[in-house]
Design an enzyme around this catalytic site. Structure first.
Site: not given
Ligand code: NDP
Length: 450
Positions: A44, A49, A52, A179, A183, A439, A444
């Site tokens: 983080c 976080c 970022k 995510y 982002e 307002h 709101e």
């Molecule tokens: P996410 O779980 O959000 O998203 C992963 C993405 O990768 C999905 O679209 C998934 O597709 C795809 N994916 C997974 N495996 C494969 C693969 N083998 N080949 C191709 N695509 C794949 O993970 P992130 O890496 O974006 O972030 C990790 C975690 O970190 C998040 O789950 C979150 O908890 C945390 N995070 C939180 C943030 C915040 O609070 N603002 C910011 C950044 C990270 P599908 O949908 O098909 O599974």
């Protein structure tokens, strides 16, 4: 304590969960040591976080400067210098690492700046060869980017590397639809990169409400981000000039400056000696824990992303706090409530949510009432920015109790933190309606939804 052991608690991993648990345990009187192989602060603070969000702020100036013109400001000659932003962000990360280290030291927590492995029931061996013992062991080693098995994947960067780039890529392909992908697609797009987001399925941000996901897609496309759905990588090959030829399953080969994988994160459980002492792992390699964060071994606990419950910093912090209070605080064990956790995606504009989506509520409750407000924020109107915000409130059809709130709007995360208190407290739509609006604000709309 610690009569028969060197320490009452040995924590492996000085990220959000590990640091909170260690300093609270120490404040309760425990003798604590912590090992960290990389940098104190964890994902983080060091490469997640915090830096970022600073990039999100930096990137958003691109829009603010454009919008400022209709407010009378001349900003046409404004320029952006990535190295200035990068180095300022990295400097602040150094400062925060120092603050985290100070917190541990001020609580008399011994820090070992090296890798640690569990080598016996109560024994930990440090990379330098030192062997120590502890009554309790806490594993808080987090997670790392998971990279699919694609030819040339070693040429791609992950979010870990994005903070250290020498220049902003002219063209970048980002794999994933979650995510991190959304982002960073926003960040690079605001900095002027041509961004293509490649998703293996047909949905972005699967856990969020469909209407918000669609709105983000629409706005992102309008901003110039390209999306490829139901698409996988065939190969990534390096060119002689240091760029990359990328072949996607649904397109012709193209050349880009950078490829980034944002395809989920994998718990860091390898090489820790966990299986040897009887700590059971799940299918993704995550540590299995009970509701008190206890593993299958009585005196070994785990908190944060390594347990793959909810991969969010504030959750890891709560788990660390609950563990320390339970084991060293002298009162009844405390379990973290993992329900109704608010979250946000820092896209441009951000999405924020708490509770059930409309689809989830319909499946679970049957009778559901949905209220919404679809509006163009006042600032966008004057700026000439054709970008609408959307708020949704999902209520139990019988009781009127709010079971979910979803927003896509500038500052959605800031508004959501307050709204989430009301949802967690079980308030109803009538309670919101009884509150007078402030307002003119975007917030709101929360008390004016129809
Ligand atoms: P996410 O779980 O959000 O998203 C992963 C993405 O990768 C999905 O679209 C998934 O597709 C795809 N994916 C997974 N495996 C494969 C693969 N083998 N080949 C191709 N695509 C794949 O993970 P992130 O890496 O974006 O972030 C990790 C975690 O970190 C998040 O789950 C979150 O908890 C945390 N995070 C939180 C943030 C915040 O609070 N603002 C910011 C950044 C990270 P599908 O949908 O098909 O599974």
């Amino acid at each position: 304590m610690a009569e028969d052991y060197d320490y009452d608690l040995f924590t492996i991993g000085a990220g959000s969960g590990g640091v909170r648990a260690s300093r609270v345990a120490a404040a309760h009187g425990a003798k604590v040591a912590i090992a960290e192989e990389f940098r104190v602060g964890g994902t983080c603070v060091i490469r997640g976080c915090v830096p970022k969000k600073m990039l999100v702020y930096g990137a958003h100036f691109a829009e603010d400067l454009k919008d400022a013109q209709n407010f009378g400001w001349s900003t046409q000659n404004a320029t952006f210098d990535w190295i200035t932003l990068r180095d300022n962000v990295l400097k602040d990360v150094d400062r925060l690492e120092g603050a985290y280290t100070d917190t541990l030291e001020n609580h008399d927590v011994t820090i070992f700046h090296e890798r640690a492995e569990i080598t016996g029931a109560h024994e930990i061996t440090l990379a330098g060869g030192k062997v120590v013992t502890a009554k309790y062991i806490l594993v808080a080693t987090g997670a790392r980017p998971q990279i699919p098995d694609v030819e040339g994947a070693e040429h791609a960067i992950t979010s870990n590397d994005a903070f250290h780039l020498d220049k902003i890529p002219e063209k970048i392909i980002i794999a994933g639809g979650g995510y991190i992908a959304n982002e960073f697609a926003g960040i690079f797009n605001e900095f002027g990169s041509k961004v293509c987001l490649v998703n293996r399925g047909d949905q972005l941000l699967r856990s969020y409400d469909e209407a918000l996901r669609e709105r983000l897609l629409l706005i992102s496309m309008k901003k110039g981000i390209d999306f490829k759905f139901d698409t996988v990588f065939e190969y990534i090959r390096k060119t002689d000039d240091g760029r990359f030829k990328v072949k996607l399953s649904t397109c012709d080969e193209e050349v880009v400056d950078q490829v980034m994988f944002a395809t989920g994160r994998k718990p860091n459980t390898e090489g820790l000696g966990l299986e040897k002492v009887g700590v059971e792992l799940g299918e993704k390699g995550e540590i299995k824990v009970d509701r008190f964060s206890k593993t299958t071994v009585d005196h070994i606990y785990a908190v944060g992303d390594v347990t793959d419950r909810v991969q969010l910093t504030p959750v890891a912090i709560r788990e660390g706090q609950a563990f320390a209070d339970s084991v060293f605080g002298g009162h009844d064990p405390v379990a973290v409530d993992h329900s109704c956790i608010p979250s946000a995606v820092f896209s441009h504009p951000p999405i924020a949510a708490v509770g059930m989506t409309e689809g989830e509520a319909k499946n679970k409750l049957g009778s559901v009432k949905v209220y919404q407000s679809d509006f163009r924020p006042m600032k966008n109107v004057l700026a000439g920015r054709d970008e609408r915000s959307l708020f949704k409130m999902i209520c139990d059809g019988d009781s009127g109790k709010i079971v979910g709130i979803h927003m896509i709007a500038p500052d959605a995360a800031e508004m959501m933190q307050a709204a989430a208190i009301a949802v967690k407290a079980g308030l109803t739509k009538a309670d919101f309606d009884a509150t007078t609006a402030i307002h003119p604000t975007m917030a709101e709309e929360l008390v004016l939804m129809r």
